[in-house]
Design a protein around this motif. Structure first.
Motif, PDB file in Angstrom:
ATOM      1  N   ILE A 173      48.550  56.386  23.778  1.00  0.00           N
ATOM      2  CA  ILE A 173      47.307  56.742  24.551  1.00  0.00           C
ATOM      3  C   ILE A 173      45.750  56.318  23.222  1.00  0.00           C
ATOM      4  CG2 ILE A 173      45.518  57.902  25.477  1.00  0.00           C
ATOM      5  CD1 ILE A 173      48.258  58.958  27.091  1.00  0.00           C
ATOM      6  N   LEU A 192      45.721  45.905  31.601  1.00  0.00           N
ATOM      7  CA  LEU A 192      46.771  47.061  31.698  1.00  0.00           C
ATOM      8  C   LEU A 192      48.570  47.174  31.843  1.00  0.00           C
ATOM      9  CD1 LEU A 192      45.830  50.268  32.525  1.00  0.00           C
ATOM     10  CD2 LEU A 192      46.732  49.547  35.045  1.00  0.00           C
ATOM     11  N   TRP A 224      36.104  50.071  30.139  1.00  0.00           N
ATOM     12  CA  TRP A 224      37.893  50.121  29.385  1.00  0.00           C
ATOM     13  C   TRP A 224      38.257  48.638  30.100  1.00  0.00           C
ATOM     14  CZ3 TRP A 224      42.989  49.793  30.744  1.00  0.00           C
ATOM     15  CH2 TRP A 224      43.836  49.995  29.200  1.00  0.00           C
ATOM     16  N   TRP A 284      35.610  53.781  31.774  1.00  0.00           N
ATOM     17  CA  TRP A 284      37.125  54.065  31.615  1.00  0.00           C
ATOM     18  C   TRP A 284      36.690  52.520  32.770  1.00  0.00           C
ATOM     19  CZ3 TRP A 284      37.855  52.699  37.209  1.00  0.00           C
ATOM     20  CH2 TRP A 284      39.841  52.504  37.155  1.00  0.00           C
ATOM     21  N   TYR A 320      46.384  54.839  31.640  1.00  0.00           N
ATOM     22  CA  TYR A 320      45.348  54.414  32.477  1.00  0.00           C
ATOM     23  C   TYR A 320      44.396  54.266  33.565  1.00  0.00           C
ATOM     24  CZ  TYR A 320      43.821  54.444  26.575  1.00  0.00           C
ATOM     25  OH  TYR A 320      43.646  54.728  25.738  1.00  0.00           O
ATOM     26  N   ASP A 362      42.132  53.032  22.911  1.00  0.00           N
ATOM     27  CA  ASP A 362      41.028  53.173  22.904  1.00  0.00           C
ATOM     28  C   ASP A 362      40.419  54.671  21.946  1.00  0.00           C
ATOM     29  OD1 ASP A 362      38.821  54.413  23.614  1.00  0.00           O
ATOM     30  OD2 ASP A 362      39.043  54.541  26.158  1.00  0.00           O
TER      31      ASP A 362
END
Length: 135
Positions: free
Chosen positions: A35, A95, A89, A86, A109, A39
């Motif tokens: 995680i 993903l 991102w 988010w 995520y 980020d």
């Protein structure tokens, strides 16, 4: 739209629990290195800890939210910032790469921003309701 007091209280508690339980479960109590890897700004272990703290704050005002209407406005801003972060991102990362490295991180995520968008709307509605009713 007018939300009843009891439902608002439950919304604050749910928001807090989502922050606390979501972070603790998906980060495996801060031991999941994937995680923070994807980020480093918002999802470092410190950032995850601060998300848990925000969850505690949401719960702490669940029964007195009407006394702190401007703080509820801050909650809406906080959720908007995380939701926007988010979304950005998601637009700039892959993903499936996160899922390939760690399923729990991938799930985190995939869903955390949806949660933040939903609670942004909730806090915004509560804030507007408080302003309109002058509670």
């Amino acid at each position: 739209m007018n939300i009843k007091d009891g439902l608002i209280t439950k919304g604050f508690i749910l928001s807090g629990l989502m922050n606390i339980i979501g972070v603790l479960v998906f980060s495996q109590f801060f031991s999941n290195a994937v995680i923070p890897e994807y980020d480093t700004q918002a999802m470092s272990n410190f950032g995850l800890l601060m998300i848990v703290v925000w969850g505690c704050v949401f719960i702490s005002v669940s029964k007195i939210y009407y006394k702190v209407k401007w703080l509820i406005g801050v909650f809406a801003i906080e959720k908007l910032i995380y939701a926007t972060h988010w979304t950005n991102w998601m637009l700039n990362n892959t993903l499936s790469e996160v899922f390939a490295k760690d399923k729990m991180a991938g799930i985190y995520y995939a869903i955390y921003g949806i949660n933040d968008w939903l609670f942004f709307v909730f806090f915004l509605i509560v804030f507007i309701q408080l302003i309109r009713t002058n509670k």
